[in-house]
Enzyme design. Structure first.
Site: not given
Ligand code: GLN
Length: 240
Positions: A94, A128, A194
């Site tokens: 990520c 998101r 994850h």
């Molecule tokens: N900050 C990054 C995004 O939102 C990665 C998020 C994360 O590692 N879960 O894309």
């Protein structure tokens, strides 16, 4: 560090560790030790130098600002870049995935320089991507269907110098319209998963161990009971 041990370096747990990414380290260690491979693991915080002599480097997820800070510090440090040039294995999740590429979107969407270790470019998307993800891995890697959890605003596109890790069956993944998830090139592998990813996907853990230590025997079935149960439960929970 002992010479014969597999050296696993966990990069910046103080900045990059969300959704139990530590489980990736635990999983690699366990599956190596069960094959008789001793492991020396070390967590390197962002005020420490990154050792260049590791065999496997792990980078986890992170919120936007810690991600920018981590990228800045890693760029200045140079240890991970030197390890990559030696052919070390890098597994990045990520935020870690985005920052090993050429560029990614910062907290306000501004372009931030990544480490340039792999041919990907990330930016902030409009939405998101949150939830369960299932993806089918490039067959040449011989890794089982991936199950994971994703939460990211960023989207990632892959250049000619790297390949998609998998095709998305459910979820967002790279989110650039290609229907792909993650990336790999040489011994560097990035993913939005994850879960932690390697706990849910032991064959992905074994791929990384094989890259670092050569071919490995399968584990006895008695050692796979809980990982199999977890995979089955997570895969059954979604309509993919
Ligand atoms: N900050 C990054 C995004 O939102 C990665 C998020 C994360 O590692 N879960 O894309």
């Amino acid at each position: 560090m002992t010479k014969d041990a597999l050296r696993i370096v966990w990069i910046y747990p103080d900045l990059l560790s969300t959704y139990g990414d530590r489980g990736n380290l635990i999983m690699l260690t366990r599956r190596a030790v069960l094959r008789g491979l001793p492991v020396e693991s070390t967590g390197i915080n962002s005020d420490q130098r990154v050792p260049e002599q590791g065999d496997i480097y792990l980078l986890g997820g992170g919120e936007d600002l810690p991600q920018v800070l981590a990228a800045r510090r890693l760029r200045a440090d140079g240890g991970l870049q030197a390890a990559a040039a030696r052919g070390a294995v890098i597994f990045a999740v990520c935020a870690g995935y985005q920052l090993i590429g050429e560029v990614f979107g910062g907290a306000q969407g501004e372009p931030v320089d990544g480490l340039g270790l792999i041919d990907i470019r990330s930016s902030r998307g409009d939405e998101r991507g949150v939830g369960e993800i299932v993806a089918d891995v490039d067959q040449s890697l011989r890794v089982e269907r991936l199950t994971g959890f994703e939460n990211h605003q960023g989207k990632t596109s892959i250049g000619a110098g790297a390949k998609p890790l998998a095709r998305v069956a459910l979820g967002v993944g790279n989110g650039d319209g290609s229907g792909t998830e993650g990336v790999y090139a040489g011994r560097i592998l990035g993913t939005y998963l994850h879960g932690p990813a390697l706990v849910r996907n032991p064959s992905l853990a074994d791929l990384l161990l094989t890259w670092a230590a050569g071919p490995l025997p399968p584990l006895p079935e008695s050692e796979e009971v809980w990982t199999t149960r977890l995979r089955e439960e997570r895969l059954a929970a979604v309509p993919a």
